[in-house]
Design a protein around this motif. Structure first.
Motif: not given
Length: 383
Positions: A39-45
């Protein structure tokens, strides 16, 4: 190109402060991987890191964290036990040159030791100071906490770690602290291994945009964060307090509350389930908040006085600290009424001394270095 690994827990208040540092490190030529749930891959990318996705056992989405310390620490322990072999396997063929880890990511120090690299804690909250153990004695001496520490100690010994549990959990070898030193309890007694860089603020365009009202009304932001938002009576008190007033109120009600159950929404209110908080704070005159450390730091960064309505112990500490520094008010949930909210906001919005104290803290934050200073400490770990 050095490989820097970030290990964190699935919480916006823990991940968001690190993302500008990730972007800065990538801009300096480093390769960054970031272990997070899906669920947190978007901000990390978006920050420039490569996600290392793992299945978490911690509360996410609509789940709430326990409000007591011992059950929360037990959750961190269960996560660490489950996650250690997963992350060890994930990085087996791509070992990092330094590990940056959150206060709740307990696997990091073990893995860094096995890989023979430095581990640098990234703390988004208070750290240990002279007298910390004595002040925490009432909490740590309870049967529940003793049982959790005993279980942590047994796990550490099973993994070949000789450090005792309280030291392992609360005393890193090196740390970046993303709060200003003046906000830290006992700030002048904190060891030199802790570097206070202040809030690390960066691009949050992935959260969406927001535009200030065209009529020039002062903006009042209301948000209890992303977890403990099931508070319909609180939101109704806000509607009563500020409906049809001179304020333009932007209110976040989260995922749990039925908007229709709040009754008629006054014309001067915006009601959202999610909002780009940092963008709104750049326009806000007052912030009514649960006083999570992330939001509290964002408020101080923008020089916005705050009314704290905390749920958890750390949030209450943040609210009390705002009062001690003369830049906020503390309203326990049981004392929240429309009248109390109106009075607290009125006092803060019109107080020149509050504005002067906030300006001094903003100056301190800018001088602390923020994102660039945090990246310097990480690079120091590479050397």
């Amino acid at each position: 190109m050095s490989h820097i690994a970030f290990l964190n827990i699935p919480g916006h208040g823990h991940i968001n402060p690190t993302l500008p540092v990730v972007t800065e490190l990538v801009a300096r030529g480093h390769r960054v991987t970031y272990a997070v749930p899906a669920g947190f891959t978007g901000p990390v990318e978006h920050a420039g890191a490569v996600p290392v996705v793992y299945p978490t056992t911690l509360p996410v989405a609509d789940q709430e964290w326990p409000t007591e310390t011992a059950p929360a620490m037990k959750l961190f322990l269960d996560e660490a036990v489950a996650l250690l072999p997963v992350l060890e396997a994930a990085y087996a063929d791509d070992r990092p040159d330094v590990v940056v880890y959150d206060i709740g990511a307990w696997t990091a120090r073990i893995l860094a030791a096995r890989w023979g690299v430095r581990a640098i804690q990234f703390s988004p909250t208070f750290v240990a100071y002279e007298g910390w153990e004595e002040d925490m004695g009432a909490i740590n001496d309870t049967p529940e906490m003793k049982a959790v520490y005993a279980e942590i100690g047994a796990w550490l010994r099973s993994e070949g770690v000789t450090v005792d549990a309280p030291t392992f959990v609360g005393h890193p070898d090196r740390a970046v602290v993303s709060i200003p030193r003046s906000f830290q309890y006992g700030g002048d007694t904190v060891a030199d291994k802790y570097t206070f860089v202040g809030p690390c603020i960066g691009d949050r365009s992935f959260q969406g945009s927001w535009h200030a009202p065209a009529d020039g009304r002062p903006v009042l932001l209301v948000s209890l964060g992303s977890a403990y938002t099931n508070e319909p009576s609180f939101y109704r008190a806000c509607l009563e307090a500020f409906g049809d007033s001179d304020w333009h109120v932007v209110m976040n009600i989260g995922k749990h509350v039925d908007r229709a159950a709040l009754g008629p929404i006054p014309a001067n209110f915006e009601v959202h389930r999610w909002l780009p908080q940092l963008e709104i704070l750049s326009h806000a005159k007052v912030f009514i908040t649960h006083c999570g450390m992330g939001g509290t730091m964002e408020g101080l960064y923008h020089g916005v006085p705050m009314v704290g309505v905390p749920t958890l112990g750390e949030q209450a500490m943040n609210a009390m600290r705002l009062v001690e520094l003369g830049v906020g008010r503390y309203l326990p949930h049981k004392q929240v009424t429309a009248e109390a909210l109106r009075e607290a906001v009125r006092e803060l919005a019109g107080d020149r001394d509050v504005a002067d104290r906030l300006a001094a803290i903003r100056s301190e934050i800018r001088a602390a270095g923020g994102t660039a200073a945090a990246a310097d400490v990480v690079e120091e770990g590479l050397r």
